[in-house]
Motif scaffolding. Structure first.
Motif, short mmCIF file in Angstrom:
data_model
loop_
_atom_site.label_atom_id
_atom_site.label_comp_id
_atom_site.label_asym_id
_atom_site.label_seq_id
_atom_site.Cartn_x
_atom_site.Cartn_y
_atom_site.Cartn_z
N GLN A 172 -2.13 7.27 0.23
CA GLN A 172 -3.15 7.29 1.28
C GLN A 172 -3.22 8.66 1.95
O GLN A 172 -4.30 9.15 2.26
CB GLN A 172 -2.85 6.22 2.33
CG GLN A 172 -3.23 4.80 1.90
CD GLN A 172 -3.04 3.81 3.03
OE1 GLN A 172 -2.20 3.99 3.91
NE2 GLN A 172 -3.82 2.73 3.00
N VAL B 230 0.84 -1.19 0.00
CA VAL B 230 0.00 0.00 0.00
C VAL B 230 0.88 1.24 0.00
O VAL B 230 1.85 1.32 0.75
CB VAL B 230 -0.93 0.01 1.23
CG1 VAL B 230 -1.72 1.31 1.29
CG2 VAL B 230 -1.86 -1.19 1.20
N GLN C 123 1.66 4.56 1.24
CA GLN C 123 1.31 5.44 2.36
C GLN C 123 1.20 6.89 1.90
O GLN C 123 0.40 7.66 2.44
CB GLN C 123 2.36 5.30 3.45
CG GLN C 123 2.39 3.91 4.09
CD GLN C 123 3.50 3.77 5.12
OE1 GLN C 123 4.36 4.63 5.26
NE2 GLN C 123 3.48 2.65 5.84
#
Length: 584
Positions: free
Chosen positions: A73, A68, A70
């Protein structure tokens, strides 16, 4: 020996070769394996007192986190304001944010009316740029996240309406201030108005932003040229920026021109001076705003994104390359051993996005001081100026230009006087000769004016190519090393694996395609042109040497006779003076 639980593992990460690397809390010993099963069985790092292992669940969780982004995000749901979005770096920044942080909420672009074209129309033209093609083919709706705000850095309140000010103040969370006058040959007034006063107006707007978590200001690594080492910290400007702003507002052009050399205090140009003033100004907002100042070095063509070799504008090395490929630049004052302090634009933009992410993390915990990050590549990882120019020369013969005034050649000169001698004989004399024939045939002479502009540009560039720059980049490297594997790939700032020859080759192709409009289909014709120029160059050299030899040969007897007569007369004079001295 004691077996510890999963909390004892400090870091488990997937390396570039696909292996898992386990680093223990109380040991620097690393061990690697190929699968999570093996990692559970064999990657327990041990000390004399304990063995540190991790459970399968913990490793699986770490693996999922590693996949993922970051940074993506963090930017998800964020509202961003960008100034200078229509510039070279601004376009790459917008494209990168839309492509790699697609879940962001909105991007506001501060765009002025230009040549009667309104910002809304300029937005349509903006996204016709080739770098947005793949993005819009894949996700055409992403453009709806971009809104244009009519404004101008040179106008009061940035030229914003009250409604736009309220909208930005209520919604913007991250600001990228890229707007700047980057020319090296400007007088003081336009530089201060754009780079210093414009920054002040943006800071005043930022103070009204209730949601602001990061303001990324783009400066330059050459803002403190008087320093032998540029560290990632604040430096005081030569003068108080508010005093200079007042001077610019009250003094006329003649008075400003007279006082400018004293104000620069050894800095090479008003651009570097204005950036030093801007940084000093920003530091006066210390602890008021979450600011990070980024200092990229010489920003050059993209290495990978959005397109390999993509470049816009002819500033810096790009203009030099075009002039050399046209055959009109044949000498340059430069130390070939010094590192070419360049950074590809995509590396610099990734660094800026990373700085916004890191600065916001600090802002959420405390309103700390203004931070600084030098977006530079370590000298050891760079090619020298000599290597870069020789590599470029090699690829210019592979991918030449379709139009050139002469065969590309020449070299760099360590000695300034040697360089100036070559400028006279290889730049100006051919220019006057060609312009003379153009005048005789009723054509407009132009080459002397071209050479004057080239000489001005070379004079500005030689300040940077004859000095060994030491830019410290510890913070830049540290921020990059703290990213997970996914972010290291998406927002790559490393150059350890860069093939600089391939980069320069793509740079030259990008220059041909995106600046000069010459596609690869024109290369066969360009090679024919190059071959003709090569023959013409050798014919001209042979004629020149032949004429020189003929002139010397035909005038040799006369030269010898005159030399002999001169020597005899000189000796006779010395003899007569000696005799007259003896008899007196």
């Amino acid at each position: 020996m004691t077996l510890m639980g999963n909390k004892s593992v400090n870091r488990v990460q997937k390396s570039l070769n696909g292996n898992y690397v386990c680093t223990c809390v109380s040991s620097t010993t690393n061990s690697s394996c190929n699968t999570l099963d093996n990692c559970l069985l064999f990657c327990c790092c041990s000390t004399s007192d304990a063995v540190f292992c991790s459970s399968m669940e913990a490793l699986t969780s770490i693996e999922e986190d590693a996949g993922v982004s970051q940074i993506a995000q963090f930017y998800a749901g964020k509202t961003i304001l960008i100034t200078g979005a229509t510039g070279f770096m601004g376009k790459v920044l917008v494209e990168k944010l839309l492509r790699s942080c697609a879940e962001l909420k909105a991007i506001y672009l501060l765009i002025r009316t230009k040549k009667g074209v309104e910002p809304s129309v300029r937005k349509e033209q903006y996204f016709k740029c080739v770098i947005f093609s793949k993005l819009l083919e894949k996700n055409p709706e992403i453009i709806n996240k971009v809104s244009v705000v009519k404004g101008d850095v040179l106008e009061p309140n940035l030229g914003l309406s009250q409604n736009d000010i309220n909208t930005l103040a209520s919604n913007v969370e991250i600001v990228f201030h890229c707007a700047a006058n980057v020319r090296f040959d400007q007088p003081l007034r336009p530089m201060v108005n754009m780079n210093v006063v414009g920054t002040l107006k943006l800071l005043q707007l930022a103070e009204k932003m209730s949601q602001l978590v990061a303001l990324v200001h783009v400066s330059t690594s050459y803002c403190q040229c008087n320093e032998s080492v540029l560290e990632e910290r604040a430096y005081a400007a030569p003068q108080n920026p508010f005093t200079i702003i007042e001077m610019v507002e009250t003094m006329d052009d003649a008075a400003l021109a007279e006082i400018t050399p004293k104000l620069l205090n050894g800095l090479p140009n008003t651009y570097a001076y204005s950036k030093a003033l801007s940084e000093d100004l920003i530091c006066r907002y210390n602890k008021k705003l979450p600011i990070i100042v980024t200092r990229p070095s010489i920003v050059t063509a993209a290495i990978h994104e959005p397109l390999p070799g993509w470049i816009e504008g002819v500033n810096g090395p790009t203009g030099l390359m075009i002039g050399a490929a046209r055959g009109v630049i044949r000498s340059m004052h430069c130390n070939p051993d010094y590192a070419s302090t360049v950074i590809p634009v995509d590396k610099a933009i990734n660094g800026m996005i990373l700085c916004g992410y890191q600065r916001a993390k600090v802002a959420t915990t405390s309103q700390s001081e203004v931070e600084f990050c030098n977006l530079c590549i370590s000298s050891k990882a760079l090619m020298s100026w000599g290597e870069s120019i020789e590599t470029g020369r090699k690829f210019f013969y592979v991918t030449p230009l379709s139009f050139a005034l002469w065969y590309p050649g020449g070299s760099i000169k360590r000695n300034y006087f040697h360089h100036m001698l070559c400028v006279i004989f290889l730049h100006y004399l051919p220019a006057y000769f060609i312009d003379f024939w153009l005048f005789l045939f009723g054509q407009k002479p132009f080459l002397v004016n071209v050479q004057r502009k080239i000489s001005t540009g070379l004079k500005l560039l030689q300040y940077y190519t004859t000095r060994d720059w030491d830019f410290r980049n510890e913070r830049f490297q540290q921020m990059s090393s703290q990213l997970n594997i996914t972010d290291q790939e998406i927002f790559d700032t490393s150059v350890s694996q860069v093939n600089w020859e391939t980069y320069i080759s793509n740079y030259i192709r990008g220059m041909r395609t995106y600046i000069l409009g010459e596609s690869d289909a024109t290369i066969p014709y360009a090679k024919k042109v190059l071959r003709r120029l090569y023959i013409l160059d050798w014919v001209a050299k042979i004629l020149l040497f032949t004429l020189t030899f003929w002139f010397l040969w035909t005038h040799l007897d006369g030269f010898v006779e005159k030399s002999d007569a001169f020597i005899r007369s000189s000796l006779q004079i010395i003899y007569n003076e000696r005799n007259s001295t003896l008899f007196t």
